[in-house]
Design a protein around this motif. Structure first.
Motif, short mmCIF file in Angstrom:
data_model
loop_
_atom_site.label_atom_id
_atom_site.label_comp_id
_atom_site.label_asym_id
_atom_site.label_seq_id
_atom_site.Cartn_x
_atom_site.Cartn_y
_atom_site.Cartn_z
N LEU A 182 4.41 -10.59 -4.35
CA LEU A 182 4.16 -11.32 -3.10
C LEU A 182 3.10 -10.61 -2.27
O LEU A 182 2.24 -11.26 -1.67
N ARG A 183 3.13 -9.27 -2.24
CA ARG A 183 2.09 -8.54 -1.51
C ARG A 183 0.72 -8.84 -2.11
O ARG A 183 -0.26 -9.03 -1.37
N SER A 188 -5.58 -8.22 -0.39
CA SER A 188 -5.75 -6.76 -0.42
C SER A 188 -6.86 -6.30 0.54
O SER A 188 -7.62 -5.40 0.22
N HIS A 189 -6.96 -6.93 1.69
CA HIS A 189 -7.95 -6.52 2.68
C HIS A 189 -7.64 -5.11 3.16
O HIS A 189 -6.47 -4.70 3.26
N PRO A 190 -8.66 -4.27 3.46
CA PRO A 190 -8.42 -2.90 3.94
C PRO A 190 -7.47 -2.83 5.13
O PRO A 190 -6.66 -1.89 5.24
N LYS A 191 -7.55 -3.79 6.06
CA LYS A 191 -6.63 -3.78 7.20
C LYS A 191 -5.19 -3.97 6.74
O LYS A 191 -4.26 -3.37 7.30
N ARG A 195 -2.10 -1.36 7.31
CA ARG A 195 -0.83 -1.74 7.93
C ARG A 195 0.35 -1.28 7.07
O ARG A 195 1.37 -0.84 7.59
N LEU A 196 0.22 -1.39 5.76
CA LEU A 196 1.30 -0.96 4.87
C LEU A 196 1.54 0.54 5.02
O LEU A 196 2.68 0.99 5.07
N ARG A 197 0.45 1.29 5.07
CA ARG A 197 0.61 2.75 5.21
C ARG A 197 1.24 3.09 6.56
O ARG A 197 2.11 3.96 6.63
#
Length: 280
Positions: A182-183, A188-191, A195-197
């Motif tokens: 789902l992710r 997979s945009h850098p933003k 946000r995930l990190r």
């Protein structure tokens, strides 16, 4: 009862990566105190590791994957767990790979009960609540109702039919239990990666062990992991063991330096280990 410091748990974890004979000799000759040989009880382990730590959300998922009622209760008390994970714990949803049997619910969880469902969910159902998300608050509230594997499939199919609002996507993606597929569907945009990190979504315990800091906090969390998430902590042990044996091994002087550095060192674990070995 003797309560060990975060630094003592940290050194204890690393000592567990060399042979028992070498570790015992290092402890004896340096006087290093280590927390319960890396096997503290669950509450004290979590307290020592998480007292002053910004624990990544993925760590909570690694605990839940053990499907232990006591481990689930530890996660329940941890604020970053969020309503979605708390609902799953209250319903006994299993997280371990391939497991389908409900997990017994700890008495603490039964007593406090599942958080109330948001109004949008009661009015429009799961997909309707996700599509009605127009703020971060409503996005998080709707995403908290995605609890079971069936709920995740429903959210995935709904987004595939027509992209969910950005707030709903964001709230789902930063859940540590969000399915990787789902992710990827979200993009997979850098933003998005940033946000995930920020949310503490990690690739795995090995990456956490080698890339995150400060070393004392990471090692204390991993020390608790020997009890709280023993299946996944092995990945961290395998990543660090060669470094520890190369730079520290059974050298008492190197371990003495490491014990002095660990409390104030803000780099990663590999940097700490290499620095201690070099100084010695």
């Amino acid at each position: 009862m003797r309560y060990y410091s975060t630094s003592e748990h940290a050194v204890g974890f690393l000592l567990g990566l060399i042979g028992d004979e070498d570790a015992a000799r290092v402890r004896q000759r340096t006087g290093i105190a280590v927390g319960a040989d890396g096997s503290p009880d669950l509450p004290s382990a979590a307290d020592a590791a998480w007292r002053n730590a910004n624990v990544p959300s993925s760590v909570l998922l690694w605990v839940l994957e053990e499907d232990s009622p006591l481990g689930n209760a530890v996660v329940w008390r941890h604020l970053p767990a969020g309503d979605g994970l708390r609902r799953a714990i209250a319903r006994g949803v299993p997280f371990g790979p391939g497991r389908t049997e409900p997990v017994p619910v700890d008495s603490l969880v039964r007593r406090e009960g599942e958080p109330p469902a948001p109004a949008a969910y009661r009015q429009h159902g799961l997909v309707g609540a996700l599509r009605a998300a127009t703020t971060m608050a409503t996005g998080r509230a709707a995403a908290s109702m995605v609890v079971t594997p069936a709920d995740w499939r429903t959210a995935t199919e709904a987004d595939r039919e027509a992209p969910l609002p950005g707030y709903a996507r964001w709230a789902l993606s930063v859940r540590p239990d969000c399915p990787p597929a789902l992710r990827r569907q979200f993009g997979s945009h850098p933003k998005f990666t940033h946000r995930l990190r920020q949310a503490g979504v990690l690739a795995g315990p090995d990456r956490y062990a080698t890339e995150h800091g400060p070393a004392r906090t990471v090692l204390a969390v991993l020390s608790a992991g020997r009890t709280l998430f023993p299946q996944r902590v092995r990945e961290a042990e395998d990543a660090l063991r060669p470094l520890v044996r190369e730079h520290l091994g059974g050298r008492e002087d190197a371990w003495a330096v490491l014990a002095q550095l660990v409390g104030t060192y803000y780099g990663t674990v590999p940097e700490l280990v290499a620095t201690a070995g070099a100084i010695a």
